[in-house]
Design a protein around this motif. Structure first.
Motif, PDB file in Angstrom:
ATOM      1  N   PHE A  46      45.678  31.842  44.690  1.00  0.00           N
ATOM      2  CA  PHE A  46      45.082  31.453  43.414  1.00  0.00           C
ATOM      3  C   PHE A  46      45.030  32.640  42.459  1.00  0.00           C
ATOM      4  O   PHE A  46      45.244  32.485  41.254  1.00  0.00           O
ATOM      5  CB  PHE A  46      43.669  30.903  43.658  1.00  0.00           C
ATOM      6  N   SER A  47      44.735  33.811  42.966  1.00  0.00           N
ATOM      7  CA  SER A  47      44.642  34.991  42.124  1.00  0.00           C
ATOM      8  C   SER A  47      45.983  35.336  41.497  1.00  0.00           C
ATOM      9  O   SER A  47      46.070  35.621  40.292  1.00  0.00           O
ATOM     10  CB  SER A  47      44.125  36.165  42.951  1.00  0.00           C
ATOM     11  N   VAL A  48      47.050  35.307  42.283  1.00  0.00           N
ATOM     12  CA  VAL A  48      48.383  35.650  41.763  1.00  0.00           C
ATOM     13  C   VAL A  48      48.848  34.622  40.737  1.00  0.00           C
ATOM     14  O   VAL A  48      49.370  34.974  39.667  1.00  0.00           O
ATOM     15  CB  VAL A  48      49.383  35.759  42.931  1.00  0.00           C
ATOM     16  N   VAL A  49      48.646  33.348  41.048  1.00  0.00           N
ATOM     17  CA  VAL A  49      49.091  32.293  40.125  1.00  0.00           C
ATOM     18  C   VAL A  49      48.321  32.356  38.809  1.00  0.00           C
ATOM     19  O   VAL A  49      48.904  32.318  37.712  1.00  0.00           O
ATOM     20  CB  VAL A  49      48.934  30.913  40.788  1.00  0.00           C
ATOM     21  N   MET A  50      47.005  32.480  38.902  1.00  0.00           N
ATOM     22  CA  MET A  50      46.188  32.539  37.692  1.00  0.00           C
ATOM     23  C   MET A  50      46.471  33.809  36.897  1.00  0.00           C
ATOM     24  O   MET A  50      46.523  33.782  35.660  1.00  0.00           O
ATOM     25  CB  MET A  50      44.708  32.468  38.056  1.00  0.00           C
TER      26      MET A  50
END
Length: 247
Positions: free
Chosen positions: A91-95
Motif C-alpha cells: 500500500f505504501s509503494v502504490v500510494m
C-alpha cells in the motif's frame, strides 16, 4: 683636399625620418597592442544538461514537489494498509507512486499554464484560478488513467474542482491583506485561516518581559521558603536537649 657638402634641397627628408613616416606608425602601434594583449584563457566546460534551461525550470521544481507528495503518500499508504489489515509495504509503494505522479504533474501543468496566461501586467488572480483548475484537471486525468479508464473522467472533474477551490481560498486570503505593505507569509499568518498568531517585535518583547517577571516572582518565593526552612531548622536545633554522658 677639403670635403664639400651640398645643401639639402627643400622638401627632402632624411632616410631615418622616412622610415618612421606617419603611414607606418599606426601599423607598428597595432602590432604592439596585439602583442601586449593577454593570451586567451580557455573557457571552462559549461554545464551540459539533457534538457533546455526553459524546460529544466519546469521539470526540476515539479520533481521536488512530487518527491514531497510521494513521501506523504508513502506514510499514508502504510497507515491505510495497517488499518485494512493488508500488506503495508505494498500500500505504501502504490500510494507513494500515485501521489508522486499527481503532485509532479499538477505542479508542472500549473507552471506551464501560468507562463501561458502571463500578460503585460503580470499574473492576475483570475489567471491563477484558471491555471490551478486546468492543472488539477490534467493531474486528475493522469491519476485516473493509472487507476483505469473508468476513473479518468471522475478524476479530472474532482481534481479540477479541488484545484480551483484551493486557489479561490488562497485568493481570498490575499485579497483581505495588502500585498504592498507586508509579505505573503505575514499576510497568511495574520489571516483567520492561520493556525498560529503573528506577533510584532513589541508584542514579543512584552511576552518575554511577563515571563521574566514570573520567573523573578518564583525565585523570590523559593528564597522565602529556603529562609523559612533554615529558620525552622535553627529553632529545632536549639530546642533539642544535648545528652551529656559522663563516665
Amino acid at each position: 683636399m677639403g670635403r664639400i657638402t651640398l645643401p639639402k634641397p627643400e622638401g627632402s627628408e632624411d632616410v631615418n625620418q622616412v622610415s618612421a613616416s606617419p603611414a607606418l606608425v599606426p601599423q607598428q602601434q597595432t602590432q604592439e597592442k596585439v602583442a601586449a594583449l593577454p593570451s586567451p584563457v580557455p573557457r571552462q566546460n559549461e554545464e551540459r544538461t539533457l534538457l533546455p534551461p526553459e524546460l529544466m525550470a519546469i521539470v526540476t521544481p515539479s520533481l521536488k514537489v512530487g518527491a514531497v507528495t510521494g513521501t506523504l503518500g508513502l506514510f499514508t499508504g502504510a497507515a491505510a494498509g495497517i488499518i485494512r489489515s493488508a500488506p503495508p509495504a505494498l500500500f505504501s509503494v502504490v500510494m507513494g507512486g500515485q501521489m508522486f505522479i499527481l503532485g509532479s504533474s499538477y505542479y508542472a501543468s500549473r507552471l506551464v499554464a501560468l507562463k501561458a496566461f502571463r500578460g503585460e501586467d503580470g499574473i492576475r488572480p483570475v489567471d491563477k484560478l484558471k491555471a490551478s483548475a486546468l492543472a488539477g484537471g490534467i493531474a486528475g486525468t493522469v491519476g485516473g488513467a493509472i487507476r483505469g479508464p473508468k476513473n479518468i473522467m471522475p478524476g479530472m472533474i474532482f481534481f479540477s474542482l479541488f484545484g480551483g477551490a484551493g486557489q479561490l481560498v488562497v485568493n481570498a486570503i490575499s485579497w483581505n491583506t495588502k500585498p504592498d505593505d507586508e509579505s505573503a507569509t505575514e499576510s497568511f499568518l495574520k489571516s483567520k485561516w492561520s493556525p498560529v498568531t503573528f506577533l510584532t517585535d513589541e508584542e514579543y518583547r512584552k511576552i518575554l518581559d511577563e515571563k521574566l517577571l514570573r520567573v523573578d516572582v518564583e525565585i523570590a518565593l523559593v528564597d522565602d521558603n529556603i529562609k523559612e526552612l533554615r529558620a525552622a531548622e535553627g529553632q529545632s536545633k536549639k530546642q533539642t536537649p544535648t545528652n551529656d554522658t559522663r563516665v
